[in-house]
Design an enzyme around this catalytic site. Structure first.
Site, PDB file in Angstrom:
ATOM      1  N   HIS A 268       2.676  50.208  36.048  1.00 57.46           N
ATOM      2  CA  HIS A 268       2.963  51.258  34.972  1.00 57.46           C
ATOM      3  C   HIS A 268       1.866  52.053  34.280  1.00 57.46           C
ATOM      4  O   HIS A 268       0.695  51.617  34.824  1.00 57.46           O
ATOM      5  CB  HIS A 268       3.152  50.211  33.161  1.00 57.46           C
ATOM      6  CG  HIS A 268       3.874  49.116  32.915  1.00 57.46           C
ATOM      7  ND1 HIS A 268       5.491  50.127  33.336  1.00 57.46           N
ATOM      8  CD2 HIS A 268       4.592  47.920  33.245  1.00 57.46           C
ATOM      9  CE1 HIS A 268       6.074  48.578  33.219  1.00 57.46           C
ATOM     10  NE2 HIS A 268       5.530  47.428  32.707  1.00 57.46           N
ATOM     11  N   CYS A 311       5.166  55.273  36.435  1.00 55.41           N
ATOM     12  CA  CYS A 311       5.529  56.014  34.828  1.00 55.41           C
ATOM     13  C   CYS A 311       3.783  57.283  34.800  1.00 55.41           C
ATOM     14  O   CYS A 311       3.396  57.333  35.060  1.00 55.41           O
ATOM     15  CB  CYS A 311       5.175  55.462  34.153  1.00 55.41           C
ATOM     16  SG  CYS A 311       7.421  54.690  33.751  1.00 55.41           S
TER      17      CYS A 311
END
Length: 461
Positions: A268, A311
């Protein structure tokens, strides 16, 4: 000592499929450790196999040893293929003769500079003349490897493309090696893959497991192994664990003997940083700084490749309806200009230790290319952009494009192709906000030459 060798039917299965195995088999530490755990290979045998300079030669050495390692060697090898997710080769070896149609002729294993072995009527292995021609027909695997033309259908398949990396032709190498980065060390370089899949629910309660992330790191391990990199995979590291791992990787003294390096970070993330499993952030600028010309001198003037699957923000790209007009648009490149002074002065002054003139200076950071799975500010939706069986869009497309086009395409153009393929994809999740959502990858580059990987080619001096 083994009392007897491999069963004749198992020997035949290996022999008749040896050409395909030599080309497609990925012999890495996981496969070798599996065979060692079953007492099929000794430690010295494992070291001898892994010391081979190319993936094809590692496969060749293993295939020569297996028939001598007893009746359990074949079944253990098949189990190792399954454990390392080489299911297509497992099915190739275990399919019944009826599925083959008819007995195929024995195939020769003939990598460069290695003798060829075959079984004689006395059932004893002897050396044969390496000038014998290779067979023109190969046994076709039960699960055919997908080609570029069939890739649209692979979007609905259960696993990433397993087509072997296509080899670079000698003529192509000779016509392109002078104007590109040097890339002919027997091991092209070292590759580091850090993949965070499961996060600490107490320290990072907002970070969900990255289901399918384990597919991505396995895909990267396989493709870079086939590209003749020595790959190390680390999974589920804290931010400090990632920092320590990267520092140790940067300080490897054997970077001096290879021509490049690869770093893949999967987690992430937010703009400019990725999460450790403890919810703490590792800044990407620190990562790039660790490999710059000041902090990693052994990789000066050598290409350093980074691939970031994370991301970079909170905005979801819902896409925009295209109006009438050209389907394709031209995108700006990521070209970086150097200082323009690399060619001036006496190139041999450093070797002579000539202190009478100043040394050529390098910029602090150069010779890097970095592919990002998403644009700045963009969020990659878990449900839409990463499949639990096939992995993430970005890694899927990178894997496919490297396998099919690294033979004759430099890396910047490969990344453009990845961008193009990502642009065409959209999420499929009817009834959710993720339905028909989009993703757009990008890359930045400070490369100063074309970067060809010249897969499976070793210059003959």
């Amino acid at each position: 000592m083994f009392e007897c060798g491999m069963l004749q039917r198992d020997k035949r299965a290996l022999r008749t499929r040896s050409t395909i195995l030599c080309k497609q088999l990925v012999v890495d530490e996981l496969l070798i450790q599996s065979l060692q755990a079953d007492n099929i290979l000794t430690e010295s045998m494992a070291e001898s196999i892994m010391a081979a300079q190319t993936s094809q030669k590692r496969s060749w050495r293993l295939l020569l040893l297996l028939p001598k390692r007893g009746p359990r060697a074949f079944s253990s090898f098949c189990s190792a293929l399954q454990e390392t997710e080489q299911q297509h080769l497992y099915e190739l070896l275990t399919q019944s003769p009826e599925k083959d149609g008819k007995d195929a002729p024995a195939e020769s294993i003939q990598p460069a500079e290695e003798p060829v072995m075959q079984t004689t009527t006395k059932k004893r292995k002897t050396f044969v003349d390496s000038s014998l021609p290779l067979p023109t027909q190969e046994v076709i695997a039960a699960k055919r490897a997908r080609t570029h033309e069939s890739m649209e259908f692979s979007l609905d398949a259960d696993s990433p493309i397993n087509s072997p990396v296509l080899p670079c032709a000698p003529d192509f190498y000779l016509s392109h090696c002078q104007q590109s980065y040097r890339m002919n060390s027997s091991t092209r370089g070292f590759a580091l893959v850090i993949s965070n899949v499961t996060f600490d629910p107490c320290a990072a309660p907002d970070l969900d497991p990255r289901k399918g992330g384990e597919v991505d790191d396995e895909v990267l391990r396989k493709v870079f192994t086939e590209l003749d990199y020595l790959v190390t995979v680390h999974r589920d590291l804290t931010a400090q664990g990632m920092r320590t791992c990267i520092q140790n990787f940067c300080r490897r003294p054997d970077h001096q003997t290879v021509d490049s390096c690869v770093v893949c970070l999967l987690s992430h993330g937010v703009e400019g940083a990725i999460y450790g499993t403890d919810g703490q952030l590792l800044q990407l600028d620190w990562v790039f700084e660790s490999f710059d010309n000041a902090h990693c001198p052994l990789l000066q003037n050598k290409p350093k490749m980074f691939f970031i699957q994370a991301c970079r923000g909170e905005e979801m790209d819902c896409g925009v309806e295209q109006i009438d007009g050209p389907v394709r648009t031209c995108s700006p490149s990521c070209e970086q200009r150097d200082a323009g002074r690399e060619g001036q002065g006496d190139a041999n002054s450093r070797q002579r230790g000539d202190m009478g003139r100043p040394r050529i200076k390098l910029p602090q950071r150069s010779d890097m290319i970095c592919g990002f799975a998403s644009l700045k500010g963009q969020r990659i939706c878990t449900a839409a952009m990463r499949n639990t069986k096939r992995g993430s869009w970005f890694i899927q497309e990178l894997n496919t494009t490297l396998r099919l086009h690294a033979r004759d395409t430099h890396l910047a153009d490969i990344m453009v192709q990845v961008n193009s393929h990502i642009k065409e994809r959209e999420g499929f999740a009817p009834g959710t906000a993720h339905h028909r959502c989009k993703e757009m990858s990008e890359f930045t580059s400070s490369l100063c030459k074309d970067l060809y990987l010249f897969p499976k080619y070793q210059p003959q001096y």
